[in-house]
Design a protein around this motif. Structure first.
Motif, PDB file in Angstrom:
ATOM      1  N   GLN A 269       0.664  -1.230  -0.038  1.00 44.38           N
ATOM      2  CA  GLN A 269       0.188  -0.015  -0.020  1.00 44.38           C
ATOM      3  C   GLN A 269       0.790   1.208   0.027  1.00 44.38           C
ATOM      4  OE1 GLN A 269      -3.593  -1.587   2.730  1.00 44.38           O
ATOM      5  NE2 GLN A 269      -3.853   0.190   1.887  1.00 44.38           N
TER       6      GLN A 269
ATOM      7  N   VAL B 147      -1.885  -0.442  -5.462  1.00 47.07           N
ATOM      8  CA  VAL B 147      -3.156  -0.529  -4.725  1.00 47.07           C
ATOM      9  C   VAL B 147      -4.436  -0.442  -5.740  1.00 47.07           C
ATOM     10  CG1 VAL B 147      -4.965   0.863  -3.308  1.00 47.07           C
ATOM     11  CG2 VAL B 147      -2.108   0.649  -2.528  1.00 47.07           C
TER      12      VAL B 147
ATOM     13  N   LEU C 248      -9.092  -2.214   1.113  1.00 43.70           N
ATOM     14  CA  LEU C 248      -8.359  -0.981   0.452  1.00 43.70           C
ATOM     15  C   LEU C 248      -9.170   0.044   0.610  1.00 43.70           C
ATOM     16  CD1 LEU C 248      -7.631  -2.964  -2.777  1.00 43.70           C
ATOM     17  CD2 LEU C 248      -6.106  -2.486  -0.855  1.00 43.70           C
TER      18      LEU C 248
ATOM     19  N   TYR D 217      -5.158   4.363  -0.274  1.00 39.68           N
ATOM     20  CA  TYR D 217      -6.419   3.750  -0.062  1.00 39.68           C
ATOM     21  C   TYR D 217      -7.216   4.139  -1.215  1.00 39.68           C
ATOM     22  CZ  TYR D 217      -5.297   2.398   4.713  1.00 39.68           C
ATOM     23  OH  TYR D 217      -4.727   1.980   5.813  1.00 39.68           O
TER      24      TYR D 217
END
Length: 336
Positions: free
Chosen positions: A26, A32, A51, A116
Motif C-alpha cells: 500500500q 493499490v 482497500l 487507499y
C-alpha cells in the motif's frame, strides 16, 4: 458512497486477480489500483473492503448497520465472467495500468504512508472543465447510473424536474429511463473511446449548446424544465418575496430561493417531496416574519419602499446564470 466509488472505478476499467490482500504494497499507489481492480474483476468484496480508508469504512458500517452488511452492498455491482476476463487482460498491460492509475488519482488518499481507494461526496464531483463533465456523462451512461447523471444536470433543471414529477426520487426515476446500462460488448467499446481525445472533443461539441457554467462547475442544462418566473433584477425578486410572505404564498416564496438551496431543502424533507418542502419553508419564515413587514403590507407596491429596502439588502442577493435570487438566510439575519 459505494455507488460513486464503483462509478469512478468502472469509468477507467478492468483488472486482474491478486493471491491475497495481504500481498498488496500500500505504499505503492499503482499496486493499490491494481489490487482494487483485481477485486472488482473477481467480485472479491472482502479485498476491496480492505482497500477503503478507515473513515469511509466506518461511515459505510454506520449506514448499513454492520460490516458484513456494508460489504454485501458491493454485490449489486457484480462483474460477469466475460468482463472479469477482459479486466485481467487489460491490467496485464503496463501502459493501461499507468493510465488507469492516473485516471483514478483524484479518488485515492494517502494515510500514514499507505494508499487507499477513496471517493468525494456527490456534491464534490469535479466538473471544473467541459472535458470532466463529458467523461462523467459517459461514465453514467455506460454504468446506467441515474444518480450520477442526476448530479450532472444543472440545479435549475433538476429543481424544475422535481416540480414536474413531485419529488427527487420520482425525478431520478425519470432520468433512469434514459440512462440504461450497456451490455458488456458496448461497455468495452465505450470505455476505449473515453481514452480518445478526439472522441471527447466530439462529445464536447455535441453537448456544448446545453452546457452551463455555474459556480465554476459545468452542468448539462437543456432548459426543458425551467420555470418562467422573472428573475432579471433584484427589485422583482424582492417584491415577490415580500408579497409571498404577506399573502402566505408558498409557491411564490419558493421561487425566490436559488436552485441549490431549493434542492437542499427538498432533499432534507421526508421522501424528497417538494410540496412538503414548500410548506415547511413557508411555516419557518412565517414564524419569524418581521413585525414591520406586516405594518407595511399595504405599501408593497410603492416603488419608494422597494428602493429603500434594496439599499438595505443589496448584499443579500446572489446571481446564478444571469438570474437573481435572495440569500434568504442572510436576509433574515440582517432583519433581526
Amino acid at each position: 458512497m459505494f455507488k460513486k466509488f464503483l462509478s469512478v472505478l468502472f469509468l477507467s476499467l478492468f483488472c486482474c486477480r491478486l493471491a491475497a490482500a495481504a500481498a498488496v504494497d500500500q505504499t505503492d499507489k499503482t499496486a493499490v489500483v491494481k489490487a482494487a481492480f483485481t477485486a472488482v474483476a473477481n467480485n472479491d468484496y472482502e479485498t476491496l473492503w480492505l482497500l477503503l480508508p478507515p473513515e469511509l469504512k466506518d461511515a459505510a458500517v454506520k449506514d448499513a448497520g454492520s460490516e458484513s452488511a456494508a460489504i454485501k452492498k458491493f454485490e449489486q455491482y457484480r462483474v460477469s465472467s466475460e468482463e472479469g476476463k477482459e479486466l485481467i487482460t487489460n491490467l496485464a498491460n503496463k501502459e493501461f495500468l499507468d493510465s488507469l492509475t492516473a485516471a483514478v488519482a483524484d479518488c485515492m488518499v494517502c494515510i500514514d504512508g499507505k494508499w487507499y481507494i477513496s471517493v468525494p461526496d456527490d456534491e464534490e464531483i469535479d466538473l471544473s472543465t467541459k472535458e470532466l463533465l463529458v467523461k462523467q456523462i459517459m461514465s453514467a451512461v455506460i454504468l446506467g447510473d441515474a444518480e450520477l447523471f442526476w448530479m450532472l444536470i444543472s440545479p435549475e433543471e433538476r429543481i424544475g424536474m422535481v416540480e414536474k414529477f413531485g419529488s427527487i426520487p420520482a425525478a431520478v426515476q425519470e432520468v433512469a429511463k434514459l440512462v440504461k446500462p450497456l451490455d458488456p460488448e458496448e461497455k468495452a467499446q465505450a470505455m476505449k473511446k473515453i481514452g480518445q481525445p478526439e472522441f471527447i472533443n466530439d462529445c464536447i461539441r455535441k453537448f456544448e449548446p446545453d452546457m452551463v457554467l455555474i459556480n465554476k462547475n459545468w452542468y448539462l442544462d437543456p432548459k426543458l424544465h425551467h420555470d418562467s418566473f422573472d428573475r432579471s433584477n433584484k427589485e422583482k425578486v424582492l417584491k415577490t418575496y415580500l408579497t409571498a410572505l404577506v399573502a402566505s404564498d408558498a409557491d411564490a416564496l419558493w421561487k425566490t430561493l436559488d436552485p441549490f438551496t431549493r434542492l437542499k431543502i427538498v432533499s432534507e424533507t421526508e421522501n424528497g417531496d417538494i410540496m412538503s418542502a414548500k410548506k415547511e419553508l413557508l411555516a419557518a419564515f412565517l414564524q419569524n416574519i418581521p413585525t414591520e413587514l406586516i405594518e407595511i403590507k399595504d405599501k408593497i407596491n410603492d416603488p419608494r419602499l422597494l428602493q429603500a429596502m434594496l439599499l438595505v439588502h443589496q448584499d443579500n442577493f446572489v446571481q446564478i446564470n444571469g438570474n437573481w435570487y435572495l440569500d434568504l438566510l442572510s436576509f433574515h439575519e440582517k432583519r433581526k
